[in-house]
Scaffold this motif. Structure first.
Motif, PDB file in Angstrom:
ATOM      1  N   TYR A  36      25.754  28.786  -4.166  1.00 37.43           N
ATOM      2  CA  TYR A  36      26.068  27.949  -5.324  1.00 37.43           C
ATOM      3  C   TYR A  36      27.579  27.915  -5.539  1.00 37.43           C
ATOM      4  CZ  TYR A  36      26.195  26.636 -10.287  1.00 37.43           C
ATOM      5  OH  TYR A  36      26.465  26.033 -11.483  1.00 37.43           O
ATOM      6  N   TYR A  44      22.043  32.637  -9.399  1.00 34.79           N
ATOM      7  CA  TYR A  44      22.466  32.232 -10.732  1.00 34.79           C
ATOM      8  C   TYR A  44      21.366  31.456 -11.437  1.00 34.79           C
ATOM      9  CZ  TYR A  44      27.240  33.396  -9.381  1.00 34.79           C
ATOM     10  OH  TYR A  44      28.362  34.061  -8.978  1.00 34.79           O
ATOM     11  N   SER A  46      20.268  28.302 -13.183  1.00 38.88           N
ATOM     12  CA  SER A  46      20.770  26.924 -13.170  1.00 38.88           C
ATOM     13  C   SER A  46      20.242  26.098 -14.337  1.00 38.88           C
ATOM     14  CB  SER A  46      20.402  26.222 -11.867  1.00 38.88           C
ATOM     15  OG  SER A  46      18.991  26.137 -11.733  1.00 38.88           O
ATOM     16  N   GLN A  61      21.280  32.824 -20.279  1.00 36.76           N
ATOM     17  CA  GLN A  61      22.030  31.578 -20.391  1.00 36.76           C
ATOM     18  C   GLN A  61      22.226  30.959 -19.016  1.00 36.76           C
ATOM     19  OE1 GLN A  61      25.742  32.235 -22.414  1.00 36.76           O
ATOM     20  NE2 GLN A  61      24.786  33.441 -24.016  1.00 36.76           N
ATOM     21  N   GLU A  62      22.323  29.618 -18.999  1.00 38.70           N
ATOM     22  CA  GLU A  62      22.640  28.932 -17.755  1.00 38.70           C
ATOM     23  C   GLU A  62      23.995  29.430 -17.277  1.00 38.70           C
ATOM     24  OE1 GLU A  62      22.273  24.752 -18.602  1.00 38.70           O
ATOM     25  OE2 GLU A  62      20.120  24.921 -18.911  1.00 38.70           O
ATOM     26  N   GLY A  63      24.090  29.724 -15.993  1.00 39.24           N
ATOM     27  CA  GLY A  63      25.324  30.255 -15.423  1.00 39.24           C
ATOM     28  C   GLY A  63      25.328  31.759 -15.289  1.00 39.24           C
ATOM     29  N   ASP A  64      24.366  32.450 -15.905  1.00 40.94           N
ATOM     30  CA  ASP A  64      24.289  33.905 -15.754  1.00 40.94           C
ATOM     31  C   ASP A  64      23.978  34.257 -14.304  1.00 40.94           C
ATOM     32  OD1 ASP A  64      24.746  34.324 -18.440  1.00 40.94           O
ATOM     33  OD2 ASP A  64      22.681  34.895 -18.922  1.00 40.94           O
ATOM     34  N   LYS A  65      24.621  35.312 -13.807  1.00 38.74           N
ATOM     35  CA  LYS A  65      24.329  35.819 -12.467  1.00 38.74           C
ATOM     36  C   LYS A  65      23.225  36.869 -12.619  1.00 38.74           C
ATOM     37  CE  LYS A  65      27.720  37.108  -9.677  1.00 38.74           C
ATOM     38  NZ  LYS A  65      28.743  37.932  -8.958  1.00 38.74           N
ATOM     39  N   ARG A  99      27.380  38.220 -17.039  1.00 39.91           N
ATOM     40  CA  ARG A  99      27.874  36.996 -17.678  1.00 39.91           C
ATOM     41  C   ARG A  99      29.377  37.096 -17.831  1.00 39.91           C
ATOM     42  NH1 ARG A  99      24.896  36.890 -22.542  1.00 39.91           N
ATOM     43  NH2 ARG A  99      23.291  35.982 -21.228  1.00 39.91           N
ATOM     44  N   ARG A 100      30.058  35.990 -17.536  1.00 41.92           N
ATOM     45  CA  ARG A 100      31.506  35.926 -17.781  1.00 41.92           C
ATOM     46  C   ARG A 100      31.732  35.782 -19.274  1.00 41.92           C
ATOM     47  NH1 ARG A 100      34.462  36.290 -13.685  1.00 41.92           N
ATOM     48  NH2 ARG A 100      33.957  35.476 -11.650  1.00 41.92           N
TER      49      ARG A 100
END
Length: 146
Positions: A36, A44, A46, A61-65, A99-100
């Motif tokens: 990705y 991740y 999506s 959350q979307e984007g979480d690894k 998560r960032r």
């Protein structure tokens, strides 16, 4: 977030979900065969299905690894193997995620209407396009007179 903050602006958290009628209620991307992010074969989140288990829980959350499922590390898995791991994870599923963190430098907007709060793209593109058309018109008129 009830997790530990690691160096580099990321946080880790363990999220427990109970499988619902539509599964865990989210889609994944990534894997060794379907990266990705370039040079990153991690898995991740999506998409989170509205009213699915993850959506109702509210933490994923979307984007979480996703680092692990039920303690099983997802590192170096092909996409289909990761999907299979989720499908066979059972009724109660534990996800270790990363998560960032968003920087908190300055005012925080709580608009909630899906807009970023900056200038609309059209406010930049339309005048730029008008200038380009005018420049082409001037060049063409100038060439006709020569």
């Amino acid at each position: 977030m009830n997790g530990s903050v690691a160096g580099g602006g990321v946080a880790e958290e363990v999220i427990s979900l109970t499988r619902g009628p539509s599964g865990l209620g989210f889609n994944i991307v990534g894997g060794t065969d379907q990266q990705y992010i370039s040079n990153d074969s991690s898995i991740y989140v999506s998409w989170i299905k509205k009213d699915g288990a993850a959506y109702l829980d509210g933490r994923l959350q979307e984007g979480d690894k996703i680092l692990a499922v039920n303690g099983r590390d997802l590192k170096d898995l092909r996409h289909k193997d990761a999907v299979e791991l989720f499908q066979n994870a059972g009724y109660d599923v534990s996800l270790k995620i990363q998560r960032r963190l968003q920087p908190q430098n300055g005012p925080v907007s709580h608009r909630g209407d899906g807009e970023s709060g900056g200038l609309p793209l059209a406010a930049i593109l339309v005048p730029g396009l008008a200038l380009a058309v005018a420049a082409v018109w001037i060049v063409l008129r100038y060439r006709q007179r020569m």
